[in-house]
Design a protein around this motif. Structure first.
Motif, PDB file in Angstrom:
ATOM      1  N   THR A   1      -5.249  22.504  -0.441  1.00 57.44           N
ATOM      2  CA  THR A   1      -6.619  22.733   0.045  1.00 57.44           C
ATOM      3  C   THR A   1      -7.541  22.053  -0.868  1.00 57.44           C
ATOM      4  O   THR A   1      -7.418  21.978  -2.112  1.00 57.44           O
ATOM      5  CB  THR A   1      -6.578  24.466  -0.787  1.00 57.44           C
ATOM      6  N   ASP A   2      -8.596  21.723  -0.290  1.00 54.95           N
ATOM      7  CA  ASP A   2      -9.728  20.807  -0.793  1.00 54.95           C
ATOM      8  C   ASP A   2     -10.654  21.604  -1.330  1.00 54.95           C
ATOM      9  O   ASP A   2     -10.727  22.878  -1.320  1.00 54.95           O
ATOM     10  CB  ASP A   2     -10.189  19.723  -0.088  1.00 54.95           C
ATOM     11  N   GLU A   3     -11.686  21.145  -1.735  1.00 58.22           N
ATOM     12  CA  GLU A   3     -12.897  21.708  -2.631  1.00 58.22           C
ATOM     13  C   GLU A   3     -13.780  22.761  -1.651  1.00 58.22           C
ATOM     14  O   GLU A   3     -14.143  23.780  -1.912  1.00 58.22           O
ATOM     15  CB  GLU A   3     -13.953  20.842  -3.347  1.00 58.22           C
ATOM     16  N   THR A   4     -13.701  22.506  -0.519  1.00 63.36           N
ATOM     17  CA  THR A   4     -14.306  22.888   0.634  1.00 63.36           C
ATOM     18  C   THR A   4     -13.662  24.066   1.093  1.00 63.36           C
ATOM     19  O   THR A   4     -14.140  24.827   2.117  1.00 63.36           O
ATOM     20  CB  THR A   4     -14.912  22.094   1.849  1.00 63.36           C
ATOM     21  N   GLY A   5     -12.512  24.292   0.874  1.00 65.44           N
ATOM     22  CA  GLY A   5     -11.496  25.398   1.471  1.00 65.44           C
ATOM     23  C   GLY A   5     -10.854  24.668   2.533  1.00 65.44           C
ATOM     24  O   GLY A   5      -9.862  25.509   3.032  1.00 65.44           O
ATOM     25  N   GLY A   6     -10.984  23.595   3.040  1.00 68.19           N
ATOM     26  CA  GLY A   6     -10.030  23.099   4.032  1.00 68.19           C
ATOM     27  C   GLY A   6      -8.846  22.787   3.691  1.00 68.19           C
ATOM     28  O   GLY A   6      -8.461  22.182   2.328  1.00 68.19           O
ATOM     29  N   GLN A   7      -7.420  22.949   4.560  1.00 68.91           N
ATOM     30  CA  GLN A   7      -6.512  22.389   4.094  1.00 68.91           C
ATOM     31  C   GLN A   7      -6.083  20.899   4.730  1.00 68.91           C
ATOM     32  O   GLN A   7      -6.417  20.621   5.927  1.00 68.91           O
ATOM     33  CB  GLN A   7      -5.362  23.281   4.833  1.00 68.91           C
ATOM     34  N   LYS A   8      -5.318  19.978   4.095  1.00 67.90           N
ATOM     35  CA  LYS A   8      -5.191  18.933   4.589  1.00 67.90           C
ATOM     36  C   LYS A   8      -3.631  18.402   4.044  1.00 67.90           C
ATOM     37  O   LYS A   8      -3.158  18.942   2.922  1.00 67.90           O
ATOM     38  CB  LYS A   8      -6.129  17.924   3.545  1.00 67.90           C
TER      39      LYS A   8
END
Length: 189
Positions: free
Chosen positions: A15-22
């Protein structure tokens, strides 16, 4: 006995800083005696860092002769060392290559750290190449015997140390805002 290093690729969701998952696939290095032990060790090590599910996508023997962590460094660099030897029978110079993984902050520091590691080498050598390695972390094997606990703690402390911020005229670069659109004023000397 020299260590056998295995490069293990681990795939997981982050999970990145923006809340999106990668989904990431990152290589790690473990010291082991077999592929089976390398798989077991990487599972154990990654379980401590990744709370979600992860998958080991590849394990292969890495061609590193030596691994050298350095304090205040955060990246790993692959140094190619060419050892020069004189073959008395044929009268020719022979060159054999070996690779080291050296921790540093940039290529110049990796070169300096490689020279530091090689300073007590008796033979002639050259360093034809240094490149940044994709290796994220290194997990050496320690058996837990009496003297090795201190060695493990020292290795992990050196590996985990963070670079010091650069200080210029009493201010750290971490504290300075740099305006890239500002006009440059010429100063006469």
């Amino acid at each position: 006995m020299s260590a056998t290093w295995y490069e293990c690729k681990v795939k997981y969701r982050k999970t990145d800083e923006t809340g999106g998952q990668k989904v990431l696939t990152e290589p790690y290095l473990v010291d082991a005696v077999s592929y089976t032990e390398a798989e077991s060790r990487i599972n154990e090590e990654m379980a401590a860092y990744i709370s979600e599910e992860f998958k080991i996508t590849n394990i292969k023997v890495a061609n590193y002769a030596e691994i050298h962590p350095f304090e205040n460094a955060d990246r790993w660099f692959k140094s190619k060392i060419s050892l020069l030897a004189y073959d008395e029978e044929s009268g020719k110079e022979r060159k054999s290559n070996m690779y080291m993984l050296v921790q540093a902050n940039d290529v110049r520091e990796a070169f300096d750290n490689t020279l530091e590691v090689m300073k007590n080498t008796m033979g002639e050598y050259s360093i034809p190449a240094i490149s940044e390695s994709p290796i994220m972390d290194v997990f050496p094997y320690f058996s837990g015997e009496e003297g090795e606990t201190e060695q493990l703690e020292r290795f992990n402390a050196i590996k985990a140390s963070k670079p010091e911020p650069v200080v210029v005229m009493g201010e750290s670069f971490d504290d300075i805002d740099i305006d890239t659109d500002a006009e440059v004023e010429e100063v006469e000397s």
